[in-house]
Design an enzyme around this catalytic site. Sequence first.
Site, PDB file in Angstrom:
ATOM      1  N   CYS A 160       0.616  -1.168  -0.166  1.00  0.00           N
ATOM      2  CA  CYS A 160      -0.170  -0.129  -0.084  1.00  0.00           C
ATOM      3  C   CYS A 160       0.931   1.208   0.004  1.00  0.00           C
ATOM      4  O   CYS A 160       1.827   1.414   0.646  1.00  0.00           O
ATOM      5  CB  CYS A 160      -1.002   0.072   1.145  1.00  0.00           C
ATOM      6  SG  CYS A 160      -1.965   1.431   1.448  1.00  0.00           S
ATOM      7  N   HIS A 197      -9.025  -3.756  -2.113  1.00  0.00           N
ATOM      8  CA  HIS A 197      -7.980  -3.010  -1.473  1.00  0.00           C
ATOM      9  C   HIS A 197      -8.537  -1.431  -1.187  1.00  0.00           C
ATOM     10  O   HIS A 197      -8.718  -0.775  -0.184  1.00  0.00           O
ATOM     11  CB  HIS A 197      -6.749  -3.078  -2.169  1.00  0.00           C
ATOM     12  CG  HIS A 197      -5.554  -2.237  -1.269  1.00  0.00           C
ATOM     13  ND1 HIS A 197      -4.597  -2.575  -0.575  1.00  0.00           N
ATOM     14  CD2 HIS A 197      -5.539  -0.851  -1.239  1.00  0.00           C
ATOM     15  CE1 HIS A 197      -3.655  -1.699  -0.312  1.00  0.00           C
ATOM     16  NE2 HIS A 197      -4.272  -0.812  -0.511  1.00  0.00           N
ATOM     17  N   GLU A 198      -8.995  -0.880  -2.362  1.00  0.00           N
ATOM     18  CA  GLU A 198      -9.424   0.513  -2.158  1.00  0.00           C
ATOM     19  C   GLU A 198     -10.600   0.572  -1.692  1.00  0.00           C
ATOM     20  O   GLU A 198     -10.828   1.638  -1.070  1.00  0.00           O
ATOM     21  CB  GLU A 198      -9.251   1.015  -3.814  1.00  0.00           C
ATOM     22  CG  GLU A 198      -8.216   0.920  -4.524  1.00  0.00           C
ATOM     23  CD  GLU A 198      -6.985   1.561  -3.912  1.00  0.00           C
ATOM     24  OE1 GLU A 198      -6.974   2.257  -3.078  1.00  0.00           O
ATOM     25  OE2 GLU A 198      -5.568   0.785  -3.990  1.00  0.00           O
ATOM     26  N   HIS A 245     -10.151   0.986   2.056  1.00  0.00           N
ATOM     27  CA  HIS A 245      -9.531   2.328   2.381  1.00  0.00           C
ATOM     28  C   HIS A 245     -10.720   3.344   2.642  1.00  0.00           C
ATOM     29  O   HIS A 245     -10.627   3.957   3.702  1.00  0.00           O
ATOM     30  CB  HIS A 245      -8.592   2.957   1.151  1.00  0.00           C
ATOM     31  CG  HIS A 245      -7.266   2.662   1.121  1.00  0.00           C
ATOM     32  ND1 HIS A 245      -6.291   3.086   2.153  1.00  0.00           N
ATOM     33  CD2 HIS A 245      -6.443   2.063   0.415  1.00  0.00           C
ATOM     34  CE1 HIS A 245      -5.162   2.463   1.980  1.00  0.00           C
ATOM     35  NE2 HIS A 245      -5.078   2.180   0.853  1.00  0.00           N
TER      36      HIS A 245
HETATM   37 NI    NI Z   1      -3.571   1.261  -0.122  1.00  0.00          NI
END
Ligand code: NI
Length: 163
Positions: free
Chosen positions: A89, A131-132, A135
């Site tokens: 990341c 993953h996003e 976030h």
């Molecule tokens: Ni990330």
Amino acid sequence: MAIREIRVFGDPVLRTVCTPIETIDDGVRAMVQDLCDTVAFDGRAGLASTQIGYTQRAFSLHIDGEVSYVLNPELCDLEGEPVPTGEGCLSVPDLWFDVLRYPRAAVRGIDLDGNPVLIRGEGLMAQALQHECDHLDGKLYISRLEREARGEAMRQIRTSSWF
Ligand code: NI
């Protein structure tokens, strides 16, 4: 157009649960421009709003040489058995750990005109979508690691030059 500094672990904005975008105004357009400008470098596959200091739900992608973005993304299809997938990341520089990720995924959202967007993919694209989206819920991938790996990640963070 602006290339923004990337916030790193320890910055509280990375733990913010982002708010849905209800009005697409100049502020949202500027955020999308910044997301797209800042992700468009070698080694950057995806970038969420929090990573450049915004708290509205949006991220950009940079996969196979193509930059894209989505507003109000929601994971809508997760397919296959989750497999350990090497992951890093931009907000946790230099670390690399296996995370369980679905091999195929899709996200629904809207574009800057308010039109529906569907992004579907496998491999790196599927991983980036998962993953996003994390976030935007204030979650970093290291929180998905097993206890032992998470301890090792924290040790590496504490001894890193950027922390
Ligand atoms: Ni990330």
